[in-house]
Design a protein around this motif. Structure first.
Motif, PDB file in Angstrom:
ATOM      1  N   PRO A   1      43.476  50.567  37.814  1.00 60.64           N
ATOM      2  CA  PRO A   1      42.456  49.587  37.480  1.00 60.64           C
ATOM      3  C   PRO A   1      41.134  50.241  37.145  1.00 60.64           C
ATOM      4  CG  PRO A   1      43.649  48.957  39.471  1.00 60.64           C
ATOM      5  CD  PRO A   1      44.049  50.344  39.141  1.00 60.64           C
TER       6      PRO A   1
ATOM      7  N   HIS B   1      49.251  40.901  29.426  1.00 57.57           N
ATOM      8  CA  HIS B   1      48.819  40.302  28.166  1.00 57.57           C
ATOM      9  C   HIS B   1      49.906  40.510  27.118  1.00 57.57           C
ATOM     10  CE1 HIS B   1      44.546  39.126  28.811  1.00 57.57           C
ATOM     11  NE2 HIS B   1      44.670  39.954  29.843  1.00 57.57           N
TER      12      HIS B   1
ATOM     13  N   GLN C   1      46.789  42.891  34.064  1.00 59.34           N
ATOM     14  CA  GLN C   1      45.731  42.426  34.961  1.00 59.34           C
ATOM     15  C   GLN C   1      46.292  42.251  36.359  1.00 59.34           C
ATOM     16  OE1 GLN C   1      43.913  38.879  33.347  1.00 59.34           O
ATOM     17  NE2 GLN C   1      42.366  40.074  32.273  1.00 59.34           N
TER      18      GLN C   1
ATOM     19  N   ARG D   1      45.338  40.821  40.223  1.00 55.29           N
ATOM     20  CA  ARG D   1      44.453  40.012  41.052  1.00 55.29           C
ATOM     21  C   ARG D   1      44.665  40.405  42.504  1.00 55.29           C
ATOM     22  NH1 ARG D   1      45.285  33.855  39.514  1.00 55.29           N
ATOM     23  NH2 ARG D   1      43.498  33.651  40.952  1.00 55.29           N
TER      24      ARG D   1
ATOM     25  N   THR E   1      39.869  40.287  40.019  1.00 50.16           N
ATOM     26  CA  THR E   1      40.755  40.644  38.906  1.00 50.16           C
ATOM     27  C   THR E   1      40.365  42.013  38.383  1.00 50.16           C
ATOM     28  OG1 THR E   1      41.047  38.329  38.282  1.00 50.16           O
ATOM     29  CG2 THR E   1      41.593  39.986  36.635  1.00 50.16           C
ATOM     30  N   ARG E   2      41.317  42.922  38.366  1.00 57.51           N
ATOM     31  CA  ARG E   2      41.111  44.263  37.807  1.00 57.51           C
ATOM     32  C   ARG E   2      42.059  44.437  36.628  1.00 57.51           C
ATOM     33  NH1 ARG E   2      39.079  47.435  42.145  1.00 57.51           N
ATOM     34  NH2 ARG E   2      37.579  46.123  43.231  1.00 57.51           N
ATOM     35  N   SER E   3      41.606  45.120  35.609  1.00 59.95           N
ATOM     36  CA  SER E   3      42.417  45.361  34.414  1.00 59.95           C
ATOM     37  C   SER E   3      42.811  46.828  34.333  1.00 59.95           C
ATOM     38  CB  SER E   3      41.654  44.972  33.141  1.00 59.95           C
ATOM     39  OG  SER E   3      41.422  43.580  33.105  1.00 59.95           O
TER      40      SER E   3
END
Length: 452
Positions: free
Chosen positions: A9, A114, A156, A158, A169-171
Protein backbone atom coordinates in the motif's frame (compact mmCIF):
# COMPACT_ATOMS: atom_id res chain seq x y z
CA UNK A 1 3.58 -18.90 -14.08
CA UNK A 2 5.54 -16.81 -11.62
CA UNK A 3 3.56 -14.39 -9.48
CA UNK A 4 3.89 -10.78 -10.45
CA UNK A 5 2.28 -7.47 -9.73
CA UNK A 6 3.59 -7.53 -6.18
CA UNK A 7 3.27 -4.32 -4.24
CA UNK A 8 2.50 -2.69 -0.95
CA UNK A 9 0.00 0.00 0.00
CA UNK A 10 1.02 3.55 -0.66
CA UNK A 11 2.94 4.99 2.29
CA UNK A 12 1.04 8.27 2.40
CA UNK A 13 -2.67 8.66 3.05
CA UNK A 14 -4.11 11.68 1.28
CA UNK A 15 -5.50 14.25 3.64
CA UNK A 16 -3.46 13.06 6.64
CA UNK A 17 -5.29 12.96 9.96
CA UNK A 18 -8.40 14.51 8.46
CA UNK A 19 -8.68 11.61 6.02
CA UNK A 20 -8.15 9.17 8.89
CA UNK A 21 -10.96 10.79 10.89
CA UNK A 22 -13.13 10.58 7.80
CA UNK A 23 -12.67 6.81 7.95
CA UNK A 24 -14.70 6.53 11.17
CA UNK A 25 -17.47 3.98 10.83
CA UNK A 26 -21.00 4.48 12.10
CA UNK A 27 -20.02 2.71 15.31
CA UNK A 28 -16.99 4.94 15.76
CA UNK A 29 -18.96 8.13 15.13
CA UNK A 30 -21.62 6.97 17.57
CA UNK A 31 -19.04 6.28 20.28
CA UNK A 32 -17.43 9.66 19.68
CA UNK A 33 -20.76 11.51 19.75
CA UNK A 34 -21.86 9.67 22.88
CA UNK A 35 -18.58 10.42 24.62
CA UNK A 36 -18.76 14.14 23.79
CA UNK A 37 -22.40 14.31 24.92
CA UNK A 38 -21.58 12.49 28.15
CA UNK A 39 -18.66 14.81 28.84
CA UNK A 40 -20.83 17.89 28.31
CA UNK A 41 -23.56 16.54 30.58
CA UNK A 42 -20.97 15.65 33.24
CA UNK A 43 -19.61 19.18 33.13
CA UNK A 44 -23.07 20.72 33.42
CA UNK A 45 -24.24 18.37 36.19
CA UNK A 46 -20.90 18.20 37.98
CA UNK A 47 -20.71 14.39 37.76
CA UNK A 48 -17.09 13.20 37.76
CA UNK A 49 -17.91 9.55 37.09
CA UNK A 50 -20.00 10.44 34.06
CA UNK A 51 -17.12 12.56 32.79
CA UNK A 52 -14.76 9.58 32.99
CA UNK A 53 -17.26 7.44 31.08
CA UNK A 54 -17.62 10.16 28.43
CA UNK A 55 -13.85 10.47 28.03
CA UNK A 56 -13.54 6.71 27.64
CA UNK A 57 -16.26 6.61 24.98
CA UNK A 58 -14.71 9.50 23.06
CA UNK A 59 -11.13 8.30 23.40
CA UNK A 60 -11.70 4.74 22.14
CA UNK A 61 -12.51 5.62 18.49
CA UNK A 62 -9.76 8.26 18.44
CA UNK A 63 -7.21 5.71 19.66
CA UNK A 64 -8.41 3.27 16.99
CA UNK A 65 -7.98 6.00 14.36
CA UNK A 66 -4.44 6.76 15.56
CA UNK A 67 -3.40 3.11 15.68
CA UNK A 68 -4.89 2.32 12.26
CA UNK A 69 -3.46 5.47 10.72
CA UNK A 70 0.07 4.62 11.85
CA UNK A 71 -0.24 1.01 10.70
CA UNK A 72 1.38 1.12 7.27
CA UNK A 73 2.76 -1.52 4.88
CA UNK A 74 1.27 -4.30 6.95
CA UNK A 75 0.10 -6.28 3.94
CA UNK A 76 1.76 -7.14 0.61
CA UNK A 77 -0.13 -8.34 -2.45
CA UNK A 78 0.53 -10.15 -5.70
CA UNK A 79 -1.62 -10.76 -8.77
CA UNK A 80 -1.38 -13.58 -11.30
CA UNK A 81 -3.35 -13.92 -14.55
CA UNK A 82 -4.04 -17.34 -16.03
CA UNK A 83 -3.74 -16.88 -18.96
CA UNK A 84 -2.48 -13.38 -19.65
CA UNK A 85 -3.52 -13.56 -23.31
CA UNK A 86 -7.03 -14.84 -24.00
CA UNK A 87 -9.28 -14.96 -27.07
CA UNK A 88 -12.37 -12.75 -27.17
CA UNK A 89 -15.30 -14.46 -25.51
CA UNK A 90 -13.07 -16.66 -23.34
CA UNK A 91 -12.40 -16.35 -19.62
CA UNK A 92 -9.25 -15.64 -17.71
CA UNK A 93 -8.82 -16.20 -13.99
CA UNK A 94 -7.14 -13.60 -11.78
CA UNK A 95 -5.47 -14.88 -8.62
CA UNK A 96 -4.84 -12.48 -5.74
CA UNK A 97 -2.56 -13.31 -2.82
CA UNK A 98 -2.33 -11.30 0.37
CA UNK A 99 0.61 -11.69 2.78
CA UNK A 100 0.71 -10.24 6.29
CA UNK A 101 4.32 -9.14 6.59
CA UNK A 102 3.98 -7.57 10.04
CA UNK A 103 4.38 -9.18 13.46
CA UNK A 104 0.84 -8.33 14.50
CA UNK A 105 -2.38 -9.94 13.29
CA UNK A 106 -4.68 -7.92 11.09
CA UNK A 107 -8.28 -7.09 11.57
CA UNK A 108 -10.99 -7.60 8.99
CA UNK A 109 -9.66 -6.94 5.45
CA UNK A 110 -11.85 -5.91 2.54
CA UNK A 111 -10.37 -6.10 -0.96
CA UNK A 112 -11.55 -4.47 -4.16
CA UNK A 113 -9.77 -4.77 -7.51
CA UNK A 114 -10.22 -2.16 -10.22
CA UNK A 115 -11.50 -3.84 -13.40
CA UNK A 116 -12.69 -2.14 -16.63
CA UNK A 117 -16.44 -2.35 -17.01
CA UNK A 118 -16.15 -4.43 -20.19
CA UNK A 119 -14.59 -7.23 -18.11
CA UNK A 120 -17.42 -7.33 -15.59
CA UNK A 121 -18.24 -5.96 -12.16
CA UNK A 122 -15.51 -5.00 -9.73
CA UNK A 123 -14.71 -7.99 -7.52
CA UNK A 124 -14.91 -7.53 -3.75
CA UNK A 125 -13.68 -9.89 -1.06
CA UNK A 126 -13.78 -9.95 2.74
CA UNK A 127 -10.87 -11.65 4.51
CA UNK A 128 -11.03 -12.70 8.14
CA UNK A 129 -8.37 -11.88 10.68
CA UNK A 130 -4.95 -12.77 9.27
CA UNK A 131 -2.31 -14.01 11.67
CA UNK A 132 1.26 -12.67 11.68
CA UNK A 133 3.05 -14.00 8.62
CA UNK A 134 -0.22 -15.43 7.33
CA UNK A 135 -1.37 -15.69 3.72
CA UNK A 136 -4.74 -15.60 2.00
CA UNK A 137 -5.58 -16.32 -1.65
CA UNK A 138 -8.70 -15.42 -3.61
CA UNK A 139 -9.55 -15.46 -7.30
CA UNK A 140 -12.12 -14.16 -9.76
CA UNK A 141 -12.87 -14.45 -13.47
CA UNK A 142 -12.89 -11.82 -16.18
CA UNK A 143 -14.32 -12.08 -19.69
CA UNK A 144 -14.63 -9.73 -22.65
CA UNK A 145 -16.26 -10.07 -26.05
CA UNK A 146 -14.21 -7.12 -27.29
CA UNK A 147 -10.53 -7.45 -28.09
CA UNK A 148 -8.06 -5.01 -26.56
CA UNK A 149 -5.58 -4.51 -23.74
CA UNK A 150 -7.21 -3.97 -20.35
CA UNK A 151 -5.47 -2.86 -17.15
CA UNK A 152 -6.29 -4.72 -13.96
CA UNK A 153 -5.67 -2.85 -10.74
CA UNK A 154 -4.59 -1.19 -8.65
CA UNK A 155 -5.90 -3.26 -5.77
CA UNK A 156 -7.60 -1.39 -2.95
CA UNK A 157 -7.40 -2.62 0.62
CA UNK A 158 -9.74 -1.48 3.37
CA UNK A 159 -8.24 -1.84 6.86
CA UNK A 160 -10.37 -2.01 9.99
CA UNK A 161 -9.53 -2.07 13.67
CA UNK A 162 -10.61 -4.95 15.93
CA UNK A 163 -13.48 -2.88 17.39
CA UNK A 164 -14.82 -1.79 14.00
CA UNK A 165 -14.43 1.90 14.84
CA UNK A 166 -12.50 2.98 11.76
CA UNK A 167 -11.88 1.90 8.17
CA UNK A 168 -9.04 3.16 5.99
CA UNK A 169 -8.57 2.53 2.26
CA UNK A 170 -5.05 1.97 0.93
CA UNK A 171 -4.19 1.49 -2.74
CA UNK A 172 -1.49 -0.79 -4.10
CA UNK A 173 0.69 0.66 -6.84
CA UNK A 174 1.05 -2.43 -9.05
CA UNK A 175 -1.28 -3.39 -11.88
CA UNK A 176 -1.35 -5.97 -14.69
CA UNK A 177 -2.61 -6.04 -18.26
CA UNK A 178 -4.95 -8.59 -19.80
CA UNK A 179 -4.66 -8.92 -23.58
CA UNK A 180 -7.82 -10.02 -25.36
CA UNK A 181 -6.93 -11.22 -28.86
CA UNK A 182 -9.33 -11.83 -31.77
CA UNK A 183 -11.15 -15.12 -32.12
CA UNK A 184 -9.61 -17.57 -34.55
CA UNK A 185 -11.07 -20.40 -36.59
CA UNK A 186 -9.39 -23.66 -37.49
CA UNK A 187 -9.01 -23.57 -41.27
CA UNK A 188 -8.93 -26.64 -43.51
CA UNK A 189 -5.92 -27.31 -45.78
CA UNK A 190 -6.80 -26.62 -49.42
CA UNK A 191 -4.95 -26.88 -52.71
CA UNK A 192 -4.91 -24.22 -55.39
CA UNK A 193 -3.92 -24.21 -59.04
CA UNK A 194 -1.89 -21.38 -60.49
CA UNK A 195 0.46 -20.87 -57.57
CA UNK A 196 3.89 -19.43 -58.12
CA UNK A 197 6.82 -21.72 -58.62
CA UNK A 198 8.62 -22.90 -55.54
CA UNK A 199 5.70 -22.52 -53.13
CA UNK A 200 4.28 -26.01 -53.36
CA UNK A 201 3.52 -27.54 -49.96
CA UNK A 202 4.51 -24.28 -48.34
CA UNK A 203 8.26 -24.87 -48.73
CA UNK A 204 11.06 -24.55 -51.21
CA UNK A 205 14.65 -25.64 -51.18
CA UNK A 206 17.66 -23.95 -52.74
CA UNK A 207 21.07 -25.44 -53.29
CA UNK A 208 24.03 -23.45 -52.12
CA UNK A 209 26.32 -25.72 -54.09
CA UNK A 210 25.92 -25.38 -57.84
CA UNK A 211 29.34 -26.68 -58.94
CA UNK A 212 33.02 -26.25 -58.21
CA UNK A 213 33.11 -22.90 -59.96
CA UNK A 214 29.93 -21.58 -58.34
CA UNK A 215 30.36 -22.76 -54.75
CA UNK A 216 29.72 -20.53 -51.74
CA UNK A 217 31.93 -21.94 -48.95
CA UNK A 218 32.02 -21.10 -45.28
CA UNK A 219 34.53 -21.51 -42.47
CA UNK A 220 34.94 -24.98 -41.03
CA UNK A 221 33.10 -25.57 -37.75
CA UNK A 222 33.71 -28.29 -35.23
CA UNK A 223 31.68 -31.35 -36.18
CA UNK A 224 31.49 -30.64 -39.93
CA UNK A 225 31.95 -33.64 -42.20
CA UNK A 226 35.50 -33.58 -43.62
CA UNK A 227 34.15 -34.92 -46.90
CA UNK A 228 32.61 -31.50 -47.49
CA UNK A 229 35.93 -29.65 -47.27
CA UNK A 230 36.42 -27.47 -50.35
CA UNK A 231 40.16 -27.61 -50.97
CA UNK A 232 40.31 -24.88 -53.62
CA UNK A 233 38.74 -22.34 -51.24
CA UNK A 234 40.90 -23.62 -48.40
CA UNK A 235 44.02 -22.90 -50.43
CA UNK A 236 42.70 -19.49 -51.46
CA UNK A 237 41.74 -18.25 -47.98
CA UNK A 238 44.42 -20.04 -46.00
CA UNK A 239 41.94 -21.69 -43.62
CA UNK A 240 39.78 -24.77 -43.73
CA UNK A 241 36.59 -24.11 -45.74
CA UNK A 242 33.59 -26.40 -46.29
CA UNK A 243 30.73 -26.41 -48.79
CA UNK A 244 27.37 -25.20 -47.54
CA UNK A 245 24.61 -27.73 -47.05
CA UNK A 246 21.32 -27.60 -48.84
CA UNK A 247 19.24 -25.16 -46.81
CA UNK A 248 15.48 -25.11 -46.47
CA UNK A 249 13.72 -21.88 -47.28
CA UNK A 250 10.19 -21.13 -46.16
CA UNK A 251 7.53 -19.93 -48.52
CA UNK A 252 6.11 -16.50 -47.81
CA UNK A 253 2.59 -15.34 -47.12
CA UNK A 254 1.38 -11.78 -46.67
CA UNK A 255 -1.89 -11.25 -44.81
CA UNK A 256 -3.33 -7.86 -45.79
CA UNK A 257 -5.90 -6.29 -43.46
CA UNK A 258 -7.90 -3.30 -44.62
CA UNK A 259 -8.45 -1.00 -41.62
CA UNK A 260 -9.73 2.13 -43.37
CA UNK A 261 -12.53 3.82 -41.46
CA UNK A 262 -14.30 4.68 -44.75
CA UNK A 263 -14.34 0.99 -45.69
CA UNK A 264 -16.20 -0.25 -42.63
CA UNK A 265 -19.34 0.90 -40.87
CA UNK A 266 -20.74 -0.28 -37.58
CA UNK A 267 -19.06 -1.44 -34.40
CA UNK A 268 -19.23 -4.26 -31.92
CA UNK A 269 -18.15 -7.90 -31.88
CA UNK A 270 -20.51 -8.78 -34.75
CA UNK A 271 -19.43 -5.98 -37.09
CA UNK A 272 -17.76 -6.45 -40.46
CA UNK A 273 -14.49 -4.95 -39.23
CA UNK A 274 -14.25 -7.37 -36.31
CA UNK A 275 -14.89 -10.26 -38.71
CA UNK A 276 -12.05 -9.03 -40.90
CA UNK A 277 -9.68 -8.79 -37.93
CA UNK A 278 -10.65 -12.27 -36.77
CA UNK A 279 -10.23 -13.58 -40.31
CA UNK A 280 -6.76 -12.09 -40.61
CA UNK A 281 -5.78 -13.66 -37.29
CA UNK A 282 -7.10 -17.07 -38.36
CA UNK A 283 -5.29 -16.97 -41.70
CA UNK A 284 -2.07 -15.80 -40.07
CA UNK A 285 -2.05 -18.59 -37.47
CA UNK A 286 -3.00 -21.19 -40.07
CA UNK A 287 -0.20 -20.26 -42.44
CA UNK A 288 2.39 -20.20 -39.65
CA UNK A 289 1.32 -23.68 -38.62
CA UNK A 290 1.68 -24.80 -42.24
CA UNK A 291 5.31 -23.72 -42.27
CA UNK A 292 5.04 -20.37 -44.05
CA UNK A 293 6.87 -17.24 -42.98
CA UNK A 294 4.10 -14.70 -42.57
CA UNK A 295 3.88 -10.94 -42.67
CA UNK A 296 0.91 -9.00 -41.33
CA UNK A 297 0.34 -5.88 -43.44
CA UNK A 298 -2.29 -3.14 -43.10
CA UNK A 299 -3.50 -0.50 -45.52
CA UNK A 300 -1.17 1.99 -43.83
CA UNK A 301 1.81 0.11 -45.26
CA UNK A 302 3.08 -0.90 -41.83
CA UNK A 303 3.71 -4.48 -40.77
CA UNK A 304 4.46 -6.21 -37.51
CA UNK A 305 8.26 -6.24 -37.06
CA UNK A 306 9.75 -9.68 -37.58
CA UNK A 307 13.25 -11.08 -37.46
CA UNK A 308 12.93 -12.47 -40.96
CA UNK A 309 13.85 -10.72 -44.18
CA UNK A 310 11.41 -7.98 -45.15
CA UNK A 311 9.49 -8.19 -41.87
CA UNK A 312 8.38 -11.79 -42.41
CA UNK A 313 8.07 -13.66 -39.12
CA UNK A 314 8.45 -17.36 -38.61
CA UNK A 315 11.79 -17.72 -40.39
CA UNK A 316 14.14 -17.29 -37.46
CA UNK A 317 11.50 -17.03 -34.75
CA UNK A 318 9.45 -19.74 -33.18
CA UNK A 319 6.01 -19.88 -34.77
CA UNK A 320 4.27 -19.49 -31.42
CA UNK A 321 6.28 -16.35 -30.62
CA UNK A 322 5.58 -14.93 -34.06
CA UNK A 323 1.88 -15.62 -33.73
CA UNK A 324 1.84 -14.04 -30.26
CA UNK A 325 3.50 -10.86 -31.50
CA UNK A 326 1.03 -10.49 -34.35
CA UNK A 327 -1.92 -11.36 -32.14
CA UNK A 328 -0.92 -8.61 -29.70
CA UNK A 329 -0.95 -6.20 -32.64
CA UNK A 330 -4.36 -7.38 -33.83
CA UNK A 331 -5.69 -7.05 -30.28
CA UNK A 332 -5.36 -3.26 -30.46
CA UNK A 333 -5.64 -2.56 -34.19
CA UNK A 334 -8.18 0.16 -34.96
CA UNK A 335 -9.52 2.05 -37.94
CA UNK A 336 -7.04 4.13 -39.89
CA UNK A 337 -7.74 7.58 -41.27
CA UNK A 338 -6.45 6.72 -44.73
CA UNK A 339 -8.74 6.62 -47.73
CA UNK A 340 -6.76 4.34 -50.04
CA UNK A 341 -4.61 1.24 -50.38
CA UNK A 342 -1.64 2.92 -52.07
CA UNK A 343 0.70 2.47 -49.11
CA UNK A 344 -0.07 -1.23 -48.92
CA UNK A 345 0.52 -1.49 -52.67
CA UNK A 346 3.94 0.16 -52.29
CA UNK A 347 4.81 -2.24 -49.45
CA UNK A 348 4.29 -5.20 -51.78
CA UNK A 349 7.64 -5.27 -53.53
CA UNK A 350 6.98 -8.40 -55.56
CA UNK A 351 7.85 -12.02 -54.92
CA UNK A 352 5.55 -12.03 -51.92
CA UNK A 353 4.35 -15.57 -52.56
CA UNK A 354 0.80 -15.99 -51.27
CA UNK A 355 -1.31 -12.88 -50.62
CA UNK A 356 -4.45 -13.18 -48.48
CA UNK A 357 -6.42 -9.95 -48.25
CA UNK A 358 -9.41 -8.97 -46.11
CA UNK A 359 -10.93 -5.90 -47.76
CA UNK A 360 -13.80 -3.59 -46.87
CA UNK A 361 -15.82 -1.34 -49.17
CA UNK A 362 -13.94 -0.51 -52.37
CA UNK A 363 -14.69 2.26 -54.79
CA UNK A 364 -13.69 1.97 -58.44
CA UNK A 365 -10.24 3.50 -57.91
CA UNK A 366 -9.35 1.32 -54.93
CA UNK A 367 -10.66 -1.79 -56.66
CA UNK A 368 -8.34 -1.09 -59.60
CA UNK A 369 -5.42 -0.59 -57.21
CA UNK A 370 -6.22 -3.83 -55.41
CA UNK A 371 -6.40 -5.63 -58.75
CA UNK A 372 -2.84 -4.49 -59.56
CA UNK A 373 -1.60 -6.04 -56.31
CA UNK A 374 -2.04 -9.42 -57.97
CA UNK A 375 1.00 -8.64 -60.14
CA UNK A 376 3.21 -8.51 -57.04
CA UNK A 377 2.26 -11.90 -55.58
CA UNK A 378 2.21 -15.54 -56.56
CA UNK A 379 -1.35 -16.43 -55.59
CA UNK A 380 -3.84 -13.83 -54.36
CA UNK A 381 -7.01 -14.54 -52.40
CA UNK A 382 -9.40 -11.77 -51.36
CA UNK A 383 -12.32 -11.80 -48.93
CA UNK A 384 -14.48 -8.78 -49.71
CA UNK A 385 -16.88 -7.44 -47.06
CA UNK A 386 -19.72 -5.04 -47.71
CA UNK A 387 -20.32 -3.22 -44.42
CA UNK A 388 -23.74 -2.00 -45.61
CA UNK A 389 -24.94 -5.57 -46.02
CA UNK A 390 -23.57 -6.40 -42.56
CA UNK A 391 -25.49 -3.51 -41.02
CA UNK A 392 -28.81 -4.42 -42.65
CA UNK A 393 -28.29 -8.18 -42.84
CA UNK A 394 -29.15 -8.09 -46.54
CA UNK A 395 -27.60 -9.72 -49.57
CA UNK A 396 -24.52 -8.64 -51.50
CA UNK A 397 -25.39 -5.63 -53.73
CA UNK A 398 -24.52 -5.33 -57.40
CA UNK A 399 -21.62 -2.93 -56.69
CA UNK A 400 -19.83 -5.66 -54.73
CA UNK A 401 -20.37 -8.14 -57.55
CA UNK A 402 -18.72 -5.68 -59.90
CA UNK A 403 -15.70 -5.38 -57.61
CA UNK A 404 -15.47 -9.17 -57.39
CA UNK A 405 -15.51 -9.44 -61.15
CA UNK A 406 -12.78 -6.82 -61.44
CA UNK A 407 -10.54 -8.64 -58.98
CA UNK A 408 -11.15 -12.03 -60.58
CA UNK A 409 -10.27 -10.74 -64.02
CA UNK A 410 -6.94 -9.58 -62.57
CA UNK A 411 -6.19 -13.11 -61.31
CA UNK A 412 -7.53 -12.91 -57.76
CA UNK A 413 -9.57 -15.61 -56.11
CA UNK A 414 -12.20 -13.21 -54.75
CA UNK A 415 -15.11 -14.12 -52.51
CA UNK A 416 -17.88 -12.00 -51.01
CA UNK A 417 -18.36 -12.39 -47.26
CA UNK A 418 -22.05 -12.41 -46.27
CA UNK A 419 -23.05 -11.41 -42.72
CA UNK A 420 -22.13 -14.05 -40.16
CA UNK A 421 -20.23 -16.22 -42.62
CA UNK A 422 -17.76 -18.87 -41.47
CA UNK A 423 -14.21 -18.27 -42.63
CA UNK A 424 -13.54 -22.01 -42.68
CA UNK A 425 -16.30 -22.50 -45.28
CA UNK A 426 -15.08 -19.57 -47.36
CA UNK A 427 -11.50 -20.84 -47.10
CA UNK A 428 -12.58 -24.21 -48.49
CA UNK A 429 -14.64 -22.50 -51.19
CA UNK A 430 -11.62 -20.41 -52.18
CA UNK A 431 -9.69 -23.61 -52.83
CA UNK A 432 -12.50 -24.92 -55.02
CA UNK A 433 -13.01 -21.65 -56.88
CA UNK A 434 -9.30 -21.39 -57.60
CA UNK A 435 -9.63 -24.28 -60.02
CA UNK A 436 -12.34 -22.30 -61.80
CA UNK A 437 -10.51 -18.98 -61.94
CA UNK A 438 -7.09 -20.57 -62.32
CA UNK A 439 -7.33 -20.06 -66.05
CA UNK A 440 -7.09 -16.31 -65.58
CA UNK A 441 -3.79 -16.77 -63.80
CA UNK A 442 -2.50 -19.45 -66.14
CA UNK A 443 -0.95 -16.83 -68.32
CA UNK A 444 1.59 -16.01 -65.62
CA UNK A 445 2.41 -19.43 -64.18
CA UNK A 446 2.04 -23.10 -64.93
CA UNK A 447 2.86 -24.49 -61.50
CA UNK A 448 0.55 -25.80 -58.85
CA UNK A 449 0.78 -26.41 -55.14
CA UNK A 450 -0.94 -26.02 -51.80
CA UNK A 451 -1.54 -22.70 -50.10
CA UNK A 452 -2.85 -23.80 -46.77
Amino acid sequence: MAADGAGAPDGEVKGGVRAALGGLTTRGRSFLAAGVAAAICAYVLGQGDLLRVGLLLATLPLVCVAVLYRTRYRVASSRRLSPRRVAAGSESRVHLRMDNVSRLPTGLLMLQDHVPYVLGARPRFVLDRMEAGGRREVSYRVRSDLRGRYPLGPLQLRLTDPFGMCELTRSFSAYDTLTVIPRTEVLPPVRLAGEASGYGEGRQRSLALAGDDDVIPRTYRYGDDLRRVHWRSTARYGELMVRREEQPQRARCTVLLDTRAVAFHGAGPDSAFEWAVSGAASAMVHMLERGFSVRLLTDTGTSVPGEGDGGFAGTSQDSADSAGLMMDTLAVVDHSEGAGLSRAYDALRGGEGLLVAFLGDLDEEQAALAARMRQRSGTAVAFLLDSGAWLTGGSVPGAVEERLRQLREAGWTALAVPPGASLADLWRQAGEDRTVFGASAAGTTEHSGSWG
